[in-house]
Motif scaffolding. Structure first.
Motif, mmCIF file in Angstrom:
data_model
loop_
_atom_site.group_PDB
_atom_site.id
_atom_site.type_symbol
_atom_site.label_atom_id
_atom_site.label_comp_id
_atom_site.label_asym_id
_atom_site.label_seq_id
_atom_site.Cartn_x
_atom_site.Cartn_y
_atom_site.Cartn_z
ATOM 1 N N GLU A 1 1.009 -1.083 0.051
ATOM 2 C CA GLU A 1 0.183 0.093 0.205
ATOM 3 C C GLU A 1 1.028 1.474 0.372
ATOM 4 O O GLU A 1 1.017 2.250 -0.677
ATOM 5 N N PHE A 2 2.045 1.420 0.861
ATOM 6 C CA PHE A 2 2.751 2.517 0.991
ATOM 7 C C PHE A 2 3.769 3.070 -0.288
ATOM 8 O O PHE A 2 4.495 3.189 -0.515
ATOM 9 N N LEU A 3 4.316 1.761 -0.856
ATOM 10 C CA LEU A 3 5.446 1.611 -1.732
ATOM 11 C C LEU A 3 6.913 2.364 -1.509
ATOM 12 O O LEU A 3 6.323 3.467 -2.097
ATOM 13 N N PRO A 4 7.198 2.020 -0.896
ATOM 14 C CA PRO A 4 8.137 2.942 0.250
ATOM 15 C C PRO A 4 9.212 2.177 -1.416
ATOM 16 O O PRO A 4 9.799 1.409 -1.791
ATOM 17 N N ASP A 5 10.349 3.821 -0.911
ATOM 18 C CA ASP A 5 11.652 3.720 -1.644
ATOM 19 C C ASP A 5 12.943 2.540 -1.177
ATOM 20 O O ASP A 5 13.203 2.241 -2.191
ATOM 21 N N ILE A 6 13.008 2.563 -0.319
ATOM 22 C CA ILE A 6 13.600 1.814 0.459
ATOM 23 C C ILE A 6 12.876 1.344 1.951
ATOM 24 O O ILE A 6 11.844 1.912 2.488
ATOM 25 N N VAL A 7 13.345 0.277 2.330
ATOM 26 C CA VAL A 7 12.924 -0.467 4.119
ATOM 27 C C VAL A 7 14.144 -0.563 4.469
ATOM 28 O O VAL A 7 14.707 -1.276 4.275
ATOM 29 N N ILE A 8 14.519 -0.081 5.782
ATOM 30 C CA ILE A 8 15.390 0.338 6.606
ATOM 31 C C ILE A 8 14.801 -0.382 7.988
ATOM 32 O O ILE A 8 13.782 -0.257 7.977
ATOM 33 N N GLY A 9 15.953 -1.572 8.575
ATOM 34 C CA GLY A 9 15.379 -2.300 9.666
ATOM 35 C C GLY A 9 16.791 -2.089 10.395
ATOM 36 O O GLY A 9 17.507 -1.848 9.775
ATOM 37 N N THR A 10 16.304 -1.934 11.919
ATOM 38 C CA THR A 10 17.808 -1.660 13.154
ATOM 39 C C THR A 10 17.545 -2.716 13.566
ATOM 40 O O THR A 10 18.184 -2.313 14.957
ATOM 41 N N GLY A 11 17.685 -4.232 13.656
ATOM 42 C CA GLY A 11 18.037 -4.966 14.218
ATOM 43 C C GLY A 11 16.198 -5.505 15.120
ATOM 44 O O GLY A 11 15.513 -4.354 15.099
ATOM 45 N N GLY A 12 16.664 -7.005 15.335
ATOM 46 C CA GLY A 12 15.244 -7.130 16.011
ATOM 47 C C GLY A 12 14.616 -7.995 15.421
ATOM 48 O O GLY A 12 14.445 -8.182 14.053
ATOM 49 N N TYR A 13 13.222 -9.102 15.766
ATOM 50 C CA TYR A 13 12.729 -9.926 15.365
ATOM 51 C C TYR A 13 11.685 -9.160 14.531
ATOM 52 O O TYR A 13 11.215 -9.633 13.327
ATOM 53 N N ILE A 14 11.258 -7.608 14.506
ATOM 54 C CA ILE A 14 10.713 -6.961 13.497
ATOM 55 C C ILE A 14 10.346 -6.626 12.024
ATOM 56 O O ILE A 14 10.475 -7.041 10.743
ATOM 57 N N CYS A 15 12.492 -7.149 11.452
ATOM 58 C CA CYS A 15 12.384 -6.743 10.495
ATOM 59 C C CYS A 15 12.349 -8.019 9.130
ATOM 60 O O CYS A 15 12.462 -8.013 8.775
ATOM 61 N N GLY A 16 12.700 -9.234 10.030
ATOM 62 C CA GLY A 16 12.915 -10.727 9.150
ATOM 63 C C GLY A 16 10.978 -10.101 8.403
ATOM 64 O O GLY A 16 11.001 -10.146 7.450
ATOM 65 N N ALA A 17 10.191 -9.741 9.243
ATOM 66 C CA ALA A 17 9.143 -9.796 8.128
ATOM 67 C C ALA A 17 9.191 -8.137 7.200
ATOM 68 O O ALA A 17 8.221 -8.265 5.983
ATOM 69 N N ALA A 18 9.750 -6.821 7.600
ATOM 70 C CA ALA A 18 9.958 -5.565 6.540
ATOM 71 C C ALA A 18 10.659 -6.506 6.268
ATOM 72 O O ALA A 18 10.062 -5.938 4.538
ATOM 73 N N ILE A 19 11.610 -6.996 6.124
ATOM 74 C CA ILE A 19 12.980 -7.421 5.088
ATOM 75 C C ILE A 19 11.760 -8.480 4.418
ATOM 76 O O ILE A 19 12.403 -8.047 2.595
ATOM 77 N N LEU A 20 11.746 -9.155 4.970
ATOM 78 C CA LEU A 20 11.061 -10.104 3.639
ATOM 79 C C LEU A 20 9.768 -10.093 2.735
ATOM 80 O O LEU A 20 9.590 -9.829 1.491
ATOM 81 N N ALA A 21 8.701 -8.774 3.052
ATOM 82 C CA ALA A 21 7.978 -8.151 2.151
ATOM 83 C C ALA A 21 8.666 -6.957 1.802
ATOM 84 O O ALA A 21 7.957 -6.965 0.860
ATOM 85 N N ALA A 22 9.919 -6.638 1.880
ATOM 86 C CA ALA A 22 10.200 -5.843 0.682
ATOM 87 C C ALA A 22 11.297 -6.134 -0.420
ATOM 88 O O ALA A 22 10.919 -6.207 -1.854
ATOM 89 N N LYS A 23 11.775 -7.084 -0.368
ATOM 90 C CA LYS A 23 11.986 -8.972 -1.004
ATOM 91 C C LYS A 23 10.587 -9.481 -2.138
ATOM 92 O O LYS A 23 10.951 -9.258 -3.267
ATOM 93 N N LYS A 24 9.511 -9.176 -2.251
ATOM 94 C CA LYS A 24 8.681 -9.841 -2.516
ATOM 95 C C LYS A 24 8.235 -8.452 -3.521
ATOM 96 O O LYS A 24 7.629 -9.171 -4.604
ATOM 97 N N TYR A 25 8.318 -7.612 -3.365
ATOM 98 C CA TYR A 25 8.416 -5.900 -4.109
ATOM 99 C C TYR A 25 9.561 -5.291 -4.937
ATOM 100 O O TYR A 25 9.344 -4.671 -5.091
ATOM 101 N N LYS A 26 10.450 -6.228 -4.850
ATOM 102 C CA LYS A 26 11.481 -5.621 -5.137
ATOM 103 C C LYS A 26 12.491 -4.369 -5.005
ATOM 104 O O LYS A 26 12.659 -3.013 -5.790
#
Length: 368
Positions: free
Chosen positions: A90-115
């Motif tokens: 829905e948001f279609l970001p230009d980049i997804v940034i994570g700073t550690g912790g379990y939340i990063c897994g979901a965020a990075i996998l979601a970003a990879k799906k949409y390249k």
């Protein structure tokens, strides 16, 4: 620029994330930034307080142990990945940034799906499970200490940037230092030891400092001590003749930490990544008591970064006693040249222009 920042749980994950978001806003005032977190962590307070929108998903650390609770948490985490994918779509970001912790897994996998380009920031000397697990998938990993590099052998791109922090080296002269001490009701001619255990305090450290004060072992130095808001009242009840104490300043929390850390001669604390970063920037000798039973024993690895350059001493939690801690304090503060040398050694690991270096890497990925 449109950005999703994933940060959850502790201040050690969230504060660097907010600092990165602030830098993006400074360079690109029209940027749209949203945070991805859970409904349980400090992000629910710190992120809105910093002026950013927070979207929450379900996320837990994946566990190999088989129990009803771990199975439930694993199912919730998989659900969280779907929730993250929906937010990213829905948001279609230009980049997804994570700073550690379990939340990063979901965020990075979601970003990879949409390249969508991805970036992780690791504050600790020993990378956390989430960062190690995602190291093959993420485009760039930013590290705070060079020691982290060897533990990320599968990463595509690793860049040493340091960790963003509000604490700076004020380069105080003697008059400025004395004025800070005077305002705190302390002497200007005694070595000053700063003691804290993080925002929640550290009971093991607090118990030992109570003994040092009650036994009046601190004859050759003065103390600034923040036991933590939660433990402050407990500490007060255990200190003898609290109202008559001399050469000791006890407060629940130190709000002017930059001033106090710059004015002190020695720091005693746990060894979270942010504390290591701040001590190195200000250039102070330190005694670290790493928090035991944390993931990968990362606090001890953090402390060794400064110990290895001759800037710190380490006392393990199991070995901590009033006598041992007081002995280590005395050894450091009894020699002014030693204080200066250890402080200069601490500065050797400090990374300058942290926010600029981080932003440069973000720009590279967005332009690509």
């Amino acid at each position: 620029m449109k950005v999703i920042v994933a940060a959850a749980g502790t201040a050690g994950h969230i504060n660097p994330a907010i600092a990165i978001a602030n830098k993006i806003k400074k360079e690109n005032p029209n940027s749209e930034i949203i945070f991805l977190g859970t409904s349980r962590g400090l992000e629910n307070d710190l992120v809105p307080r910093a002026g950013y929108s927070l979207k929450t998903i379900e996320a837990y650390g994946l566990s190999k142990n088989i129990s009803l609770q771990s199975i439930k948490n694993n199912i919730r985490t998989l659900k969280g990945v779907s929730q993250a994918k929906k937010i990213v779509k829905e948001f279609l970001p230009d980049i997804v940034i994570g700073t550690g912790g379990y939340i990063c897994g979901a965020a990075i996998l979601a970003a990879k799906k949409y390249k969508i380009p991805t970036l992780l920031h690791e504050s600790n000397a020993f990378p956390g499970k989430a960062v190690k697990m995602l190291s093959k998938k993420v485009d760039t990993i930013l590290i705070s200490f060079e020691e982290a590099r060897k533990n990320l052998p599968n990463a595509k791109n690793i860049v040493l940037t340091g960790t963003p922090t509000k604490i700076k080296n004020l380069n105080l002269n003697k008059t400025q230092k004395n004025e800070i001490l005077r305002k705190m009701g302390l002497k200007q001619d005694k070595p000053t030891v700063l003691i804290f255990g993080g925002s929640q305090g550290a009971k093991a450290i607090n118990d030992v400092i109570v003994e040092i004060i009650n036994k009046k072992m601190y004859k050759n130095y003065q103390i600034i001590w923040a036991p933590g808001p939660i433990q402050f009242d407990i500490v007060k009840r255990h200190i003898k003749n609290m109202s008559k104490l001399k050469d000791v300043k006890i407060v629940p929390y130190i709000y002017n930490m930059e001033e106090v850390m710059n004015a002190c001669d020695l720091v005693i604390a746990r060894s979270g990544a942010m504390t290591i970063t701040e001590v190195s920037i200000v250039g102070k000798p330190s005694i670290f008591i790493p928090l035991p039973h944390v993931s990968n024993n990362h606090q001890e690895y953090n402390a060794k970064v400064l110990e290895n350059v001759g800037a710190a001493k380490i006392i393990l939690n199991k070995d901590l006693t009033p006598e041992l801690l007081n002995k280590e304090i005395e050894q450091i503060i009894s020699d002014e040249k030693n204080i200066i040398t250890m402080g200069e050694n601490a500065k050797k690991i400090a990374v300058n222009n942290v926010e600029d270096k981080i932003y440069k890497e973000i720009e590279k990925l967005v332009k690509k």
